[in-house]
Scaffold this motif. Structure first.
Motif, PDB file in Angstrom:
ATOM      1  N   PRO A 146       0.830  -1.210   0.000  1.00  0.00           N
ATOM      2  CA  PRO A 146       0.000   0.000   0.000  1.00  0.00           C
ATOM      3  C   PRO A 146       0.866   1.261   0.000  1.00  0.00           C
ATOM      4  O   PRO A 146       1.916   1.301   0.647  1.00  0.00           O
ATOM      5  N   ILE A 147       0.413   2.254  -0.724  1.00  0.00           N
ATOM      6  CA  ILE A 147       1.094   3.552  -0.734  1.00  0.00           C
ATOM      7  C   ILE A 147       0.223   4.500   0.076  1.00  0.00           C
ATOM      8  O   ILE A 147      -0.844   4.928  -0.379  1.00  0.00           O
ATOM      9  N   LYS A 148       0.655   4.807   1.281  1.00  0.00           N
ATOM     10  CA  LYS A 148      -0.145   5.610   2.199  1.00  0.00           C
ATOM     11  C   LYS A 148       0.467   6.992   2.392  1.00  0.00           C
ATOM     12  O   LYS A 148       1.615   7.237   2.041  1.00  0.00           O
ATOM     13  N   SER A 149      -0.332   7.876   2.991  1.00  0.00           N
ATOM     14  CA  SER A 149       0.124   9.232   3.314  1.00  0.00           C
ATOM     15  C   SER A 149       0.745   9.917   2.103  1.00  0.00           C
ATOM     16  O   SER A 149       1.879  10.409   2.147  1.00  0.00           O
ATOM     17  N   VAL A 150      -0.016   9.936   1.025  1.00  0.00           N
ATOM     18  CA  VAL A 150       0.386  10.647  -0.183  1.00  0.00           C
ATOM     19  C   VAL A 150      -0.811  11.460  -0.679  1.00  0.00           C
ATOM     20  O   VAL A 150      -1.939  11.270  -0.218  1.00  0.00           O
ATOM     21  N   GLU A 151      -0.558  12.332  -1.636  1.00  0.00           N
ATOM     22  CA  GLU A 151      -1.632  13.088  -2.262  1.00  0.00           C
ATOM     23  C   GLU A 151      -1.427  13.018  -3.769  1.00  0.00           C
ATOM     24  O   GLU A 151      -0.375  13.386  -4.283  1.00  0.00           O
ATOM     25  N   TRP A 152      -2.465  12.537  -4.476  1.00  0.00           N
ATOM     26  CA  TRP A 152      -2.406  12.356  -5.916  1.00  0.00           C
ATOM     27  C   TRP A 152      -3.066  13.552  -6.596  1.00  0.00           C
ATOM     28  O   TRP A 152      -4.089  14.057  -6.138  1.00  0.00           O
ATOM     29  N   HIS A 153      -2.502  13.970  -7.746  1.00  0.00           N
ATOM     30  CA  HIS A 153      -3.047  15.099  -8.488  1.00  0.00           C
ATOM     31  C   HIS A 153      -3.188  14.725  -9.963  1.00  0.00           C
ATOM     32  O   HIS A 153      -2.243  14.219 -10.571  1.00  0.00           O
ATOM     33  N   ALA A 154      -4.377  14.974 -10.525  1.00  0.00           N
ATOM     34  CA  ALA A 154      -4.610  14.768 -11.949  1.00  0.00           C
ATOM     35  C   ALA A 154      -5.602  15.819 -12.413  1.00  0.00           C
ATOM     36  O   ALA A 154      -6.734  15.871 -11.907  1.00  0.00           O
ATOM     37  N   GLY A 155      -5.192  16.660 -13.340  1.00  0.00           N
ATOM     38  CA  GLY A 155      -6.061  17.745 -13.763  1.00  0.00           C
ATOM     39  C   GLY A 155      -6.452  18.610 -12.579  1.00  0.00           C
ATOM     40  O   GLY A 155      -5.592  19.040 -11.798  1.00  0.00           O
ATOM     41  N   ASP A 156      -7.753  18.838 -12.416  1.00  0.00           N
ATOM     42  CA  ASP A 156      -8.243  19.648 -11.293  1.00  0.00           C
ATOM     43  C   ASP A 156      -8.580  18.797 -10.074  1.00  0.00           C
ATOM     44  O   ASP A 156      -9.060  19.333  -9.066  1.00  0.00           O
ATOM     45  N   GLU A 195      -5.282   6.150  -0.322  1.00  0.00           N
ATOM     46  CA  GLU A 195      -4.129   5.285  -0.569  1.00  0.00           C
ATOM     47  C   GLU A 195      -4.340   4.468  -1.839  1.00  0.00           C
ATOM     48  O   GLU A 195      -5.446   4.363  -2.368  1.00  0.00           O
ATOM     49  N   ALA A 196      -3.249   3.929  -2.335  1.00  0.00           N
ATOM     50  CA  ALA A 196      -3.299   3.076  -3.521  1.00  0.00           C
ATOM     51  C   ALA A 196      -2.449   1.844  -3.262  1.00  0.00           C
ATOM     52  O   ALA A 196      -1.593   1.833  -2.366  1.00  0.00           O
ATOM     53  N   ILE A 197      -2.697   0.820  -4.039  1.00  0.00           N
ATOM     54  CA  ILE A 197      -1.921  -0.413  -3.963  1.00  0.00           C
ATOM     55  C   ILE A 197      -1.047  -0.507  -5.215  1.00  0.00           C
ATOM     56  O   ILE A 197      -1.529  -0.308  -6.328  1.00  0.00           O
TER      57      ILE A 197
END
Length: 393
Positions: free
Chosen positions: A211-221, A227-229
């Motif tokens: 798991p990828i935790k404690s992140v912030e993903w950005h795409a367009g607006d 979290e993501a796996i």
């Protein structure tokens, strides 16, 4: 002659049948699969998330800025509070998690579905499975059934045929070409709430399943703190699923903030004044990044030297190179479907009086988290109520 016909045995179809029965109509429901509610049951395997208990403004905003006024009316009439009350009226007690997501205490969909079908059967619902809708002429509907071709001529019809994801469970979108051939505007289906295809290098193999935790993903607006796996195919999970509307376009970009609780300036302050330390030590010892985040950094920088004064900014916006969304049949839901321009505000087809549409076959989109189910319930209820009051001239 059939009084009221519902085509599709998912949540929208069942809710339409309930509204029709409550309105005094004799209802026949047909389903192409061998049993009712197959996708509904699958959705409940990991905990049936019915809705999200939050103020109506933020709840509605989760459906996106382009939400059609008719959808707004549906959700206003049957929102989170109504979903909760309806579920508990079927004898299924509920609880809201820390994020506001509402679940039945049983967690599974099967007890709720059994109670729902028992109530509908007691109200007189006639239902048939393994009946696949083929086409129509006016209000005459043709079906392939185990007994051969059958024809029904209902006074009113509610279509609830689903979208185009999870074909094995019934949502295969095969109805769309027939609707288009009959002059009904259908927006092309697109995957939603689906993973991202990433062609990893070999060194990422050891991170698969992490798991990828404690992140912030950005795409367009769009932004997501979920979290993501990290999987063999790419990236999965709620943190990615909510970004699907922004990632559908050709060449859509995705970045990840590996340190979302710190500003660029705060990250810079934690770094030494010079780059004497190796990058591995900076990431591991100074910034305390876990192995999966370090692996992501290495994968998408590919050993390319980053100027030291740009390091903090890159950690806050690491580009994720990808090959687009995973295939539609892997998606939890789909965007696209019957255009609202083809419908009036009762969800009746403008060119087919007495024929209504509901559920995922309509052109709307929503993230996971209870929003999908709530909208299926809500559109099924509105279509069923108006169909119940419709008298064919």
């Amino acid at each position: 002659m059939t009084d009221a016909l519902v085509i599709g045995g998912g949540p929208a179809g069942l809710m339409a049948a309930e509204a029709l029965l409550a309105g005094g109509r004799a209802v026949t429901l047909v389903e192409a699969k061998p049993s009712i509610g197959r996708k509904f049951l699958m959705a409940g395997k990991s905990g049936l998330n019915l809705t999200k208990m939050q103020a109506f403004g933020p709840f509605l905003a989760s459906y996106g800025e382009g939400l059609h006024p008719t959808m707004r009316a549906c959700l206003k009439a049957f929102g989170p509070d109504e979903v909760k009350a309806w579920t508990e009226a079927l004898g299924q007690t509920t609880f809201a998690g820390s994020t506001g997501r509402l679940f039945p205490h049983a967690m599974k969909a099967s007890p709720l579905l059994r109670a729902w079908l028992a109530r509908l059967d007691a109200l007189g619902l006639e239902r048939h499975t393994r009946w696949r809708w083929v086409d129509w002429e006016s209000n005459i509907h043709h079906f392939d059934t185990p007994e051969g071709t059958r024809v029904l001529t209902p006074r009113v019809t509610v279509f609830a045929l689903g979208g185009a994801s999870w074909a094995r469970l019934g949502s295969d979108g095969h109805w769309a070409p027939r609707f288009a051939a009959n002059g009904i505007e259908v927006a092309p289906f697109q995957p939603s709430n689906v993973g991202l295809q990433v062609d990893w290098s070999e060194h990422m193999t050891g991170q698969f399943g992490q798991p990828i935790k404690s992140v912030e993903w950005h795409a367009g607006d769009l932004t997501s703190r979920g979290e993501a796996i990290l999987s063999k195919q790419g990236l999965e999970g709620g943190g990615i699923y909510t970004l699907a509307p922004a990632l559908r376009g050709h060449g859509a970009t995705l970045t990840v903030d590996l340190l979302p609780d710190l500003s660029v300036e705060e990250v810079q302050k934690r770094l030494p004044e010079t780059a004497k330390k190796g990058m591995a030590k900076l990431l591991r010892n100074t910034l305390k990044l876990p192995p999966v985040k370090i692996a992501l950094w290495n994968e998408f920088t590919q050993g390319t030297p980053i100027p030291f004064d740009q390091l903090a900014a890159r950690l806050k916006a690491l580009p994720i190179h990808h090959s687009g969304l995973r295939p539609m049949d892997e998606a939890i839901s789909t965007a696209g479907g019957v255009s609202f321009d083809a419908l009036d505000d009762t969800l009746m087809l403008k060119d087919r009086p007495g024929t209504f549409c509901a559920g995922e076959m309509l052109d709307w989109d929503a993230p996971t988290g209870g929003y999908l189910l709530t909208a299926c319930f809500a559109t099924g209820l509105l279509a069923g109520r108006h169909a119940a009051g419709y008298d064919r001239p």
